[in-house]
Design an enzyme around this catalytic site. Structure first.
Site, PDB file in Angstrom:
ATOM      1  CE1 TYR A  56      -4.184   1.840   1.461  1.00 48.56           C
ATOM      2  CE2 TYR A  56      -2.409   3.425   1.747  1.00 48.56           C
ATOM      3  CZ  TYR A  56      -3.754   3.144   1.677  1.00 48.56           C
ATOM      4  OH  TYR A  56      -4.668   4.149   1.829  1.00 48.56           O
ATOM      5  CE1 TYR A 120       4.115   2.929   2.174  1.00 52.68           C
ATOM      6  CE2 TYR A 120       5.877   4.464   2.725  1.00 52.68           C
ATOM      7  CZ  TYR A 120       5.424   3.358   2.022  1.00 52.68           C
ATOM      8  OH  TYR A 120       6.272   2.681   1.175  1.00 52.68           O
TER       9      TYR A 120
END
Length: 283
Positions: A56, A120
């Site tokens: 991702y 992230y």
């Protein structure tokens, strides 16, 4: 035979010509938000090695959807590593400079304390912890500023903007090593084979392109390579706010990768010239 998680991403796309006999798993083949599917597919294929080139990567979007980022970047590679460990399969996992806080101006060594600035980075760090804790034969390969002919990346963004603009403002106080996805792919294949021969080489390593530059310097190099007259103005990070905070120092100490695997830092400038030819960039 090698099993690759990922099919259309930058590194996975560059792995395909290197591994014509490998099995590549796209998102439609395995849902990385369901770790049990990762376990099942590895057991059904029974490869000699696994490379995880799936992730991702929507850094800003992760700030609002950390659960999704954590599933793909944290839980999925943890399960992959656990299954590989149980089956005695070498596992190569790609990670990121975003696990660091970007403080200082010294290149980060693999054993430097981690301190991600955003969702992230936290999700990628969770994946790293899971891979290590699995206890199998593995390499975590951290890299940065990836570019290639595939997907979305800084080089392609600059080229797109240059089609309609002759001046751009680009951040100049973030420093890192642009890294060709093709070089990362070659490194992953080399490392996977090396692990099969010598499992003691397991560990965390860094791999980024050289020389280290700012985003603004990288942009100028892109326009030079494409022979496009675009004026680049240096700006500070604070002048270009984003939902996710970026590390200002993304430089990575790659000496252990050279010493252990004999893989030198790639000169991104040469790869950039080749990329322009591949993209058939109008000049």
């Amino acid at each position: 035979m090698i099993l690759v998680f990922g099919s259309s991403g930058q590194v996975a796309s560059e792995l395909k010509p290197l591994l014509p006999d490998a099995v590549f798993l796209a998102r439609a083949d395995v849902d990385l938000s369901d770790p049990e599917r990762c376990d099942a597919v590895i057991r059904s294929i029974a490869p000699d090695a696994v490379i995880n080139a799936a992730a991702y990567t929507a850094v800003d979007q992760a700030e609002d959807d950390e659960a999704a980022a954590m599933a793909v970047n944290g839980h999925a590679p943890t399960q992959m590593a656990q299954t590989c460990a149980a089956l005695g399969i070498a596992f190569v996992h790609i990670s990121t400079d975003y696990v660091f806080d970007g403080a200082g101006d010294t290149p980060f060594a693999p054993d430097h304390p981690t301190a991600p600035l955003g969702a992230y980075g936290r999700s990628k760090l969770a994946g790293e912890h899971g891979v290590r804790d699995a206890g199998g034969v593995h390499v975590i390969l951290r890299t940065s500023w990836v570019f290639s002919p595939y997907g979305a990346n800084f080089v392609k963004t600059m080229l797109r903007l240059s089609q309609t603009r002759d001046a751009l403002s680009v951040v100049a106080d973030q420093i890192g090593g642009p890294t060709p996805a093709r070089a990362i792919a070659r490194a992953c294949v080399h490392i996977a084979e090396a692990l099969r021969v010598d499992p003691s080489k397991s560990g965390t390593y860094h791999f980024s392109g050289a020389p280290d530059v700012s985003w603004a310097q990288f942009a100028r190099a892109v326009f030079d390579a494409a022979h496009r007259a675009v004026a680049v103005t240096d700006i500070a990070t604070i002048e270009y706010p984003t939902p996710a905070k970026r590390p200002q120092n993304s430089t990575l100490d790659c000496t252990s990768t050279v010493a252990t695997f004999g893989i030198e830092r790639p000169d991104w400038r040469a790869h950039l010239i080749d990329l322009m030819t591949e993209l058939d960039t109008p000049r």
